[in-house]
Design a protein around this motif. Sequence first.
Motif, PDB file in Angstrom:
ATOM      1  N   THR A   8       0.825  -1.210   0.000  1.00  0.00           N
ATOM      2  CA  THR A   8       0.000   0.000   0.000  1.00  0.00           C
ATOM      3  C   THR A   8       0.857   1.256   0.000  1.00  0.00           C
ATOM      4  O   THR A   8       0.576   2.226  -0.718  1.00  0.00           O
ATOM      5  CB  THR A   8      -0.931   0.010   1.232  1.00  0.00           C
ATOM      6  OG1 THR A   8      -1.736  -1.166   1.227  1.00  0.00           O
ATOM      7  CG2 THR A   8      -1.821   1.235   1.225  1.00  0.00           C
ATOM      8  N   GLU A   9       1.928   1.242   0.773  1.00  0.00           N
ATOM      9  CA  GLU A   9       2.814   2.406   0.853  1.00  0.00           C
ATOM     10  C   GLU A   9       3.463   2.697  -0.498  1.00  0.00           C
ATOM     11  O   GLU A   9       3.492   3.852  -0.953  1.00  0.00           O
ATOM     12  CB  GLU A   9       3.890   2.160   1.905  1.00  0.00           C
ATOM     13  CG  GLU A   9       4.832   3.332   2.098  1.00  0.00           C
ATOM     14  CD  GLU A   9       5.886   3.057   3.158  1.00  0.00           C
ATOM     15  OE1 GLU A   9       6.895   3.801   3.199  1.00  0.00           O
ATOM     16  OE2 GLU A   9       5.714   2.099   3.932  1.00  0.00           O
ATOM     17  N   GLU A  30       0.756   4.000  -3.087  1.00  0.00           N
ATOM     18  CA  GLU A  30       0.398   5.410  -2.908  1.00  0.00           C
ATOM     19  C   GLU A  30       1.539   6.322  -3.342  1.00  0.00           C
ATOM     20  O   GLU A  30       1.325   7.371  -3.955  1.00  0.00           O
ATOM     21  CB  GLU A  30       0.018   5.659  -1.451  1.00  0.00           C
ATOM     22  CG  GLU A  30      -1.273   4.963  -1.036  1.00  0.00           C
ATOM     23  CD  GLU A  30      -1.609   5.183   0.421  1.00  0.00           C
ATOM     24  OE1 GLU A  30      -0.778   5.779   1.148  1.00  0.00           O
ATOM     25  OE2 GLU A  30      -2.709   4.768   0.849  1.00  0.00           O
ATOM     26  N   GLN A  31       2.758   5.899  -3.050  1.00  0.00           N
ATOM     27  CA  GLN A  31       3.923   6.689  -3.426  1.00  0.00           C
ATOM     28  C   GLN A  31       4.019   6.868  -4.939  1.00  0.00           C
ATOM     29  O   GLN A  31       4.201   7.997  -5.432  1.00  0.00           O
ATOM     30  CB  GLN A  31       5.181   5.996  -2.904  1.00  0.00           C
ATOM     31  CG  GLN A  31       6.492   6.621  -3.381  1.00  0.00           C
ATOM     32  CD  GLN A  31       7.695   5.781  -2.987  1.00  0.00           C
ATOM     33  OE1 GLN A  31       7.729   5.177  -1.916  1.00  0.00           O
ATOM     34  NE2 GLN A  31       8.687   5.715  -3.859  1.00  0.00           N
ATOM     35  N   VAL A  47       1.630   6.332  -7.284  1.00  0.00           N
ATOM     36  CA  VAL A  47       0.463   6.994  -7.869  1.00  0.00           C
ATOM     37  C   VAL A  47       0.559   8.503  -7.671  1.00  0.00           C
ATOM     38  O   VAL A  47       0.253   9.293  -8.573  1.00  0.00           O
ATOM     39  CB  VAL A  47      -0.839   6.441  -7.258  1.00  0.00           C
ATOM     40  CG1 VAL A  47      -2.034   7.301  -7.666  1.00  0.00           C
ATOM     41  CG2 VAL A  47      -1.065   5.004  -7.720  1.00  0.00           C
ATOM     42  N   GLU A  48       1.019   8.930  -6.494  1.00  0.00           N
ATOM     43  CA  GLU A  48       1.178  10.366  -6.225  1.00  0.00           C
ATOM     44  C   GLU A  48       2.237  10.984  -7.137  1.00  0.00           C
ATOM     45  O   GLU A  48       2.192  12.171  -7.451  1.00  0.00           O
ATOM     46  CB  GLU A  48       1.541  10.577  -4.760  1.00  0.00           C
ATOM     47  CG  GLU A  48       0.372  10.339  -3.812  1.00  0.00           C
ATOM     48  CD  GLU A  48       0.791  10.401  -2.356  1.00  0.00           C
ATOM     49  OE1 GLU A  48       1.990  10.662  -2.096  1.00  0.00           O
ATOM     50  OE2 GLU A  48      -0.070  10.191  -1.487  1.00  0.00           O
ATOM     51  N   LYS A  59      -4.428   2.513 -10.278  1.00  0.00           N
ATOM     52  CA  LYS A  59      -4.816   3.471  -9.249  1.00  0.00           C
ATOM     53  C   LYS A  59      -6.321   3.509  -9.013  1.00  0.00           C
ATOM     54  O   LYS A  59      -6.771   3.941  -7.958  1.00  0.00           O
ATOM     55  CB  LYS A  59      -4.304   4.865  -9.588  1.00  0.00           C
ATOM     56  CG  LYS A  59      -4.831   5.469 -10.878  1.00  0.00           C
ATOM     57  CD  LYS A  59      -4.166   6.821 -11.115  1.00  0.00           C
ATOM     58  CE  LYS A  59      -4.623   7.460 -12.416  1.00  0.00           C
ATOM     59  NZ  LYS A  59      -3.942   8.751 -12.676  1.00  0.00           N
ATOM     60  N   ASN A  76      -7.835   2.172  -5.697  1.00  0.00           N
ATOM     61  CA  ASN A  76      -7.926   2.993  -4.497  1.00  0.00           C
ATOM     62  C   ASN A  76      -8.738   4.234  -4.837  1.00  0.00           C
ATOM     63  O   ASN A  76      -8.245   5.170  -5.434  1.00  0.00           O
ATOM     64  CB  ASN A  76      -6.526   3.379  -4.010  1.00  0.00           C
ATOM     65  CG  ASN A  76      -6.557   4.060  -2.646  1.00  0.00           C
ATOM     66  OD1 ASN A  76      -7.525   4.708  -2.283  1.00  0.00           O
ATOM     67  ND2 ASN A  76      -5.458   3.905  -1.895  1.00  0.00           N
ATOM     68  N   SER A 117      -9.774   6.707  -3.245  1.00  0.00           N
ATOM     69  CA  SER A 117      -9.366   7.995  -2.705  1.00  0.00           C
ATOM     70  C   SER A 117      -8.294   8.668  -3.547  1.00  0.00           C
ATOM     71  O   SER A 117      -8.050   9.867  -3.437  1.00  0.00           O
ATOM     72  CB  SER A 117      -8.843   7.826  -1.274  1.00  0.00           C
ATOM     73  OG  SER A 117      -7.655   7.042  -1.278  1.00  0.00           O
ATOM     74  N   LEU A 118      -7.616   7.871  -4.419  1.00  0.00           N
ATOM     75  CA  LEU A 118      -6.550   8.422  -5.248  1.00  0.00           C
ATOM     76  C   LEU A 118      -7.010   8.745  -6.657  1.00  0.00           C
ATOM     77  O   LEU A 118      -6.236   9.249  -7.464  1.00  0.00           O
ATOM     78  CB  LEU A 118      -5.380   7.439  -5.318  1.00  0.00           C
ATOM     79  CG  LEU A 118      -4.667   7.159  -3.990  1.00  0.00           C
ATOM     80  CD1 LEU A 118      -3.613   6.075  -4.197  1.00  0.00           C
ATOM     81  CD2 LEU A 118      -4.020   8.422  -3.443  1.00  0.00           C
TER      82      LEU A 118
END
Length: 461
Positions: free
Chosen positions: A405-406, A409-410, A412-413, A442, A445, A447-448
């Motif tokens: 997950t970390e 998110e890294q 995708v951001e 992405k 998730n 939220s992203l």
Amino acid sequence: MKQTNFIEIAELFERLEGLASRNEMGQEIAKSLATFDEFSKRIFMYFSQGRLAPLYVDVETRLSDKLILQVWGELGAELVAQKYKESGDIGFVAQVLHNETSSKESVAVKDVYEQLLAICDEIGTGSRDRKLGKLSKLISSVSALEAKYITRIASGNLRIGISDGTLLESISYMHVGDKSLAKDLKESFGGFPDLGLLCITKLEDLPTFKFGVPLQARLVQRVTEFADSFERLGESFYLQPKYDGLRCQIHVFDEALESEAMPWKEVNKKIDQQSFVGNASVKPVKLFSRKLEDLTLMFPNIVSELEQFNRSGYVLDGELIAINEQNGEFLPFQELMKRRRKHNIDTVSGDILVKYFIFDILVFDFEEQIFKSTEDRFELFQKFEGLNLIQNAPTHLVKNEEELTELFEQYVEQGYEGLVAKSVSSTYDAGQRNYDWIKLKKSMNKSLVDTVDAVVMGYYD
């Protein structure tokens, strides 16, 4: 065996057009193949794909339906346009407008093929008119039914819906009377994607990898939850970022591809000479897309760097990415496509920085690696360090969902599309799709995700 005439292929296509069952199509093809001479068997496979050669050989007429319609210009543009509008099928136009006032002599498959190749050979000023003149002459020498399929082949769209799978099954039917060999043929096709060659090769001598002939790209599956990745791949697996670029396979070797036993030998030699940009006498470099198209001429900077690198005898799988030189950020896929051209490449090659990110190594030091584990293949990444435009994709070994997950998110951001998860022990199954490689996009998730893929169909004013 007697020489096969093109009418036999045209009549087979006509029968196939009336069939809906894949099994029936495979059996019908096999029955006819048994009566064809060896050359015609091979060429039939390419014709069935709407081509004159495998995808990795750049042999095309480059004639659109709109251009081909000019063959019947003397009949009046309105009449020709109306016939095309009735079906949207250039083959239908050729058949219904064909002049069969006199009997037509049988034309051998080889003769038709060579005349179509002659159309492909036309380049330069006035080439369009010469192409159409040669096509018109060919069409006038055959029957209406043959004209139907010759024009479809010339336009690159056979319109029958014969899949590669059906053709592989037909080869199995031809050899053993059933589909039992289709799986083995598919595996061979993944490593050497030439249906024509597969069709005429003895089963014990099926072709294997050869430099200059791209393997089919390994494909991915999808899951809906991160936890599914561990269920499919085990307690640990590799993660690599998913790029928004152009999938590309790179071959670097010592000698240009020999085109022995290929019916397009002379054409292929000429194309090879054109495709090896830079100093081909040092080491030939070839780039291929996911669809096996030759991209070599479009990315001369990548080729040049690989020519200077002190290694040869390898095949890389990776992604071409357009880069913003000012801030190092990735540019949209559309910017990269400005480089995907075969003419005037110099006008854009200096404007757009393109880098290649390696995410797998299929051949190293002239030895195939595809049957080795992902772990073993990834250890070879260190052999390609120190380059500028060619870099290794970031690769992480994760052991729990928190790490996954970390990283997700890294990346995708940072603007990546997501991640690709790969089994530690899996082999590189060319052309196959299974859960040894999993795509994590992405959109998993919510939220992203702040965009929607949509097409505007209309609006109210």
